[in-house]
Scaffold this motif. Structure first.
Motif, mmCIF file in Angstrom:
data_model
loop_
_atom_site.group_PDB
_atom_site.id
_atom_site.type_symbol
_atom_site.label_atom_id
_atom_site.label_comp_id
_atom_site.label_asym_id
_atom_site.label_seq_id
_atom_site.Cartn_x
_atom_site.Cartn_y
_atom_site.Cartn_z
ATOM 1 N N ILE A 63 -0.997 6.080 -7.069
ATOM 2 C CA ILE A 63 -2.410 6.086 -7.447
ATOM 3 C C ILE A 63 -3.072 7.375 -6.961
ATOM 4 O O ILE A 63 -3.844 8.005 -7.690
ATOM 5 C CB ILE A 63 -3.139 4.853 -6.866
ATOM 6 N N LEU A 112 -5.089 -1.645 -5.687
ATOM 7 C CA LEU A 112 -4.018 -0.686 -5.990
ATOM 8 C C LEU A 112 -3.034 -1.233 -7.016
ATOM 9 O O LEU A 112 -2.568 -0.497 -7.899
ATOM 10 C CB LEU A 112 -3.278 -0.296 -4.711
ATOM 11 N N ILE A 128 0.837 -1.207 0.000
ATOM 12 C CA ILE A 128 0.000 0.000 0.000
ATOM 13 C C ILE A 128 0.867 1.250 0.000
ATOM 14 O O ILE A 128 0.604 2.192 -0.756
ATOM 15 C CB ILE A 128 -0.985 -0.013 1.188
ATOM 16 N N LEU A 160 -9.332 8.260 -4.746
ATOM 17 C CA LEU A 160 -8.730 7.111 -4.091
ATOM 18 C C LEU A 160 -9.545 6.707 -2.864
ATOM 19 O O LEU A 160 -9.818 5.521 -2.658
ATOM 20 C CB LEU A 160 -7.280 7.379 -3.694
ATOM 21 N N GLY A 175 0.274 2.934 -3.384
ATOM 22 C CA GLY A 175 -0.792 3.886 -3.072
ATOM 23 C C GLY A 175 -0.503 5.336 -3.417
ATOM 24 O O GLY A 175 -1.346 5.999 -4.036
#
Length: 186
Positions: A84, A126, A77, A93, A81
């Motif tokens: 993203i 993700l 993550i 998100l 993350g």
């Protein structure tokens, strides 16, 4: 010390808050000897009149069974993350995380009698979303197709043949949500 703090940048607020909330949930669960996960940080079949059912539909992604489970999820993550979040924005998100949590919870309660907790579905969402980051308009990269097939096939095989405490269904749902979000946003 002030000079160091001034150089820190909060580059991904949603991911950092998600990490901190999950860490807090992990600490709370450790202090309560596992009771916090059962009460707040896992999803499972129960009465539709249980008000915590609706809370747990989202908070199950904060719960983790042990440090290894927590660490493995958040390594991915924290790696994927921020990319993203930068590409699609914090609010998008957050929306994708919440929808993935809700869909995973609902499907788990319909299909399985098992308790589900952890951010693995978010990890898979993700990872698939990461494949969309550099897409050119109208083109689908071969790496996206390979990653999607690799994860889907692996999770189906693992779900059918491995007897473990891993929610392969949660992984599949996360990957499918990531694919849908990626196709919608690209």
């Amino acid at each position: 010390m002030t000079e160091i703090l001034n150089k820190l940048q909060i580059n991904s607020p949603v991911i950092i808050i998600f990490f901190l909330l999950s860490l807090l949930a992990f600490i709370l669960n450790t202090i309560t000897g596992g009771k916090a996960n059962k009460l707040l940080f896992s999803t499972y079949r129960c009465s539709i009149f249980d008000p915590l059912l609706y809370v747990r539909a989202f908070t199950h992604i904060l719960g983790h069974i042990n440090w290894s489970h927590f660490m493995n999820n958040f390594l991915y993550i924290l790696l994927v993350g921020p990319m993203i979040e930068e590409k699609y924005g914090s609010m998008n998100l957050l929306f994708m995380i919440l929808i993935t949590a809700l869909v995973t919870s609902i499907i788990n309660m319909i299909i399985s009698k098992n308790q589900l907790l952890g951010a693995s579905g978010i990890v898979f969402m993700l990872i698939i979303m990461g494949s969309f980051v550099n897409i050119q308009s109208g083109k689908i990269p071969v790496t996206l197709i390979l990653i999607f097939i690799f994860y889907i096939v692996n999770e189906i095989i693992s779900g059918l043949f491995k007897k473990d405490n891993v929610s392969h269904l949660g992984h599949l749902i996360g990957a499918i949500c990531g694919f849908i979000f990626g196709m919608k946003l690209f």
